[in-house]
Write a protein that holds these residues in place. Structure first.
Motif, PDB file in Angstrom:
ATOM      1  N   ILE B  37       0.679  -1.023   0.071  1.00  0.00           N
ATOM      2  CA  ILE B  37       0.002   0.041  -0.142  1.00  0.00           C
ATOM      3  C   ILE B  37       0.972   1.150   0.119  1.00  0.00           C
ATOM      4  O   ILE B  37       1.807   1.459   1.080  1.00  0.00           O
ATOM      5  CB  ILE B  37      -1.023   0.006   1.280  1.00  0.00           C
ATOM      6  N   GLN B  39       0.702   5.258   0.125  1.00  0.00           N
ATOM      7  CA  GLN B  39      -0.057   6.407   0.679  1.00  0.00           C
ATOM      8  C   GLN B  39       0.657   7.445   0.619  1.00  0.00           C
ATOM      9  O   GLN B  39       1.584   7.659   1.224  1.00  0.00           O
ATOM     10  CB  GLN B  39      -0.853   6.006   2.059  1.00  0.00           C
ATOM     11  N   ILE B  40      -0.032   8.876   0.167  1.00  0.00           N
ATOM     12  CA  ILE B  40       0.779   9.936   0.354  1.00  0.00           C
ATOM     13  C   ILE B  40      -0.041  10.769   1.292  1.00  0.00           C
ATOM     14  O   ILE B  40      -1.339  10.943   1.181  1.00  0.00           O
ATOM     15  CB  ILE B  40       1.149  10.490  -1.058  1.00  0.00           C
ATOM     16  N   PRO B  41       0.691  11.525   2.142  1.00  0.00           N
ATOM     17  CA  PRO B  41      -0.092  12.462   3.217  1.00  0.00           C
ATOM     18  C   PRO B  41      -0.176  13.753   2.852  1.00  0.00           C
ATOM     19  O   PRO B  41      -0.139  14.689   3.687  1.00  0.00           O
ATOM     20  CB  PRO B  41       0.881  12.277   4.500  1.00  0.00           C
ATOM     21  N   SER B  93      -4.962   9.320  -3.644  1.00  0.00           N
ATOM     22  CA  SER B  93      -3.985   9.303  -2.421  1.00  0.00           C
ATOM     23  C   SER B  93      -3.348   8.146  -2.247  1.00  0.00           C
ATOM     24  O   SER B  93      -2.496   8.084  -1.159  1.00  0.00           O
ATOM     25  CB  SER B  93      -4.382  10.313  -1.480  1.00  0.00           C
ATOM     26  N   SER B  94      -3.749   7.011  -2.789  1.00  0.00           N
ATOM     27  CA  SER B  94      -3.192   5.946  -2.456  1.00  0.00           C
ATOM     28  C   SER B  94      -3.158   4.828  -3.778  1.00  0.00           C
ATOM     29  O   SER B  94      -3.737   5.075  -4.590  1.00  0.00           O
ATOM     30  CB  SER B  94      -3.856   5.211  -1.197  1.00  0.00           C
ATOM     31  N   ALA B  95      -2.080   4.096  -3.860  1.00  0.00           N
ATOM     32  CA  ALA B  95      -1.979   2.828  -4.835  1.00  0.00           C
ATOM     33  C   ALA B  95      -1.742   1.507  -4.078  1.00  0.00           C
ATOM     34  O   ALA B  95      -1.281   1.449  -2.932  1.00  0.00           O
ATOM     35  CB  ALA B  95      -0.830   3.268  -5.866  1.00  0.00           C
ATOM     36  N   TRP B 126       4.415   6.993   2.401  1.00  0.00           N
ATOM     37  CA  TRP B 126       4.289   5.922   3.102  1.00  0.00           C
ATOM     38  C   TRP B 126       4.219   4.690   2.375  1.00  0.00           C
ATOM     39  O   TRP B 126       3.353   4.608   1.522  1.00  0.00           O
ATOM     40  CB  TRP B 126       3.178   6.301   4.117  1.00  0.00           C
ATOM     41  N   VAL B 127       5.000   3.361   2.843  1.00  0.00           N
ATOM     42  CA  VAL B 127       4.534   2.296   2.063  1.00  0.00           C
ATOM     43  C   VAL B 127       4.326   1.234   3.524  1.00  0.00           C
ATOM     44  O   VAL B 127       5.073   1.274   4.339  1.00  0.00           O
ATOM     45  CB  VAL B 127       6.010   2.099   1.417  1.00  0.00           C
ATOM     46  N   LYS B 128       3.317   0.705   3.237  1.00  0.00           N
ATOM     47  CA  LYS B 128       3.003  -0.459   4.178  1.00  0.00           C
ATOM     48  C   LYS B 128       3.027  -1.879   3.709  1.00  0.00           C
ATOM     49  O   LYS B 128       2.396  -1.890   2.382  1.00  0.00           O
ATOM     50  CB  LYS B 128       1.645  -0.114   4.683  1.00  0.00           C
TER      51      LYS B 128
END
Lengths: 130, 130, 130
Positions: B37, B39-41, B93-95, B126-128
Motif C-alpha cells: 500500500i 499512501q501519500i499524506p 492518494s493511494s495505490a 508512506w509504504v505499508k
C-alpha cells in the motif's frame, strides 16, 4: 473487523467529513498496525481524501466536478443522475488508510470525505480493518 | 512493515517515477506474498500507475489535467492552489500493488508515479507491506 | 491466493462487467473474511465500480470521458493512444472489495467493470485475496 456506518445526507451534493467516525472505529478495534478499508456500496456517491482544514477546498472540488461533468448532455440513462454516476467513478468507491500505533495515518491537512452526488439520501459506509 | 520515503520535488508540476524505490522496499521486506500500500499524506499531490517507458505519456496526463481543471475559475479557496487539490482527488492518494514471489506485480509498461501538483515541495510517501 | 484472468475485449472502448468472475474466485478461495484486490497490469485500461443494472450508465461514463479527454489535442506521445492512458489514470488500475461471510460485499446496484480504452486487445486481470 467489519463495521457499517449509517449516514443521512442533507443536500443534493455535499462532501461530508467522516474522518472522526473512521478514527473512532480504528481506536475501538484495538488493532495496532494494519490498514483500514473504507468502501461505499453506492453508485452515485464517492469517497475521497483531501484537505479538511478549509471547507472551501471540497466546495471547489465539487464545483469543478460540475463543470467537468455537465448536467446538460445527451445522457442515455433515463434517471437523470448520470452526472452523479460519472463523478462517483472519478472519485472512486473506496479509500485505503494505513494504521500505525493504533491510529489512522493521515497527513496534517488530510480528511476522509463521503461525496454525495445524488442526495439527499440514506447512505452506508463499510469499514474493514485488517 | 512500514517505511517512510522523503522526496524533494523540483517543479510546480511533475510526475516522478517511484517504482524503483517501492520495489527496493518490497525486496528488503522479504515478504514473499502480499500487497504493498503506497499512501501519500498530502492534499495537493497524487499517486497514479501508468506507462513508464515513454515519459511523454505522463506529460500528456499532466497537460490534459491542466485543461480539465483550469487555473482560471472562481475558486473559493484563497490559497490559489485549488486546481492542485482537485487533481489530487482525481488521481487519488493511494495505490495498491500485489506482491508475488517477493516482487511487485506490475505490467510490462507500468510504473508508479508521484504526481506533484503544487511544488516544488518536500514530500513524503508512506509504504505499508502486508 | 492469487488468480490471473484472461479477457478478450472486442471494441476500441467498452466497459465489461467482471463481477461474476471475481465473485466465483472469492467463493472458490473459501476465504470467509478479508479483502479482494483486483489489479490490472495495463496502462490503457482501467477498473471502476459502478451501476450494473442499466448498461446505459457505463455507456454514459465512457461517452463523458470522451468529452473530458478529447481525441484531438497536441499530445506528445506518438502512439495516438494518449487519451486511453489519461482515462486509465482517471479510473485507476485497481479496485478493492471487502469479503464477508465468503462473499464479495457490493451494494445492490454495484458491479465491477474492466474499462477498455484502447482495444480490442488481449487483457489480464490479477486477483489477490487476503
Amino acid at each position: 473487523m467489519f463495521t457499517e456506518i449509517q449516514l443521512q445526507t442533507k443536500k443534493q451534493e455535499e462532501f461530508l467529513s467522516i474522518t472522526r467516525m473512521i478514527r473512532e472505529i480504528v481506536k475501538n478495534s484495538r488493532i495496532k498496525d494494519g490498514i483500514a478499508i473504507i468502501q461505499i456500496p453506492h453508485t452515485t456517491a464517492g469517497i475521497t481524501i483531501n484537505e479538511s482544514a478549509d471547507p472551501d477546498v471540497v466546495s471547489d472540488i465539487s464545483r469543478m466536478l460540475n463543470i467537468m461533468v455537465p448536467d446538460r448532455f445527451d445522457y442515455f440513462h433515463q434517471e437523470g443522475n448520470s452526472p452523479a454516476h460519472i463523478k462517483a467513478s472519478l472519485m472512486g468507491s473506496s479509500a485505503l488508510v494505513i494504521i500505525k500505533e493504533g491510529d489512522l495515518m493521515l497527513g496534517t491537512w488530510q480528511g476522509i470525505f463521503f461525496c454525495e452526488f445524488d442526495g439527499p439520501r440514506s447512505r452506508k459506509i463499510w469499514v474493514k480493518i485488517i
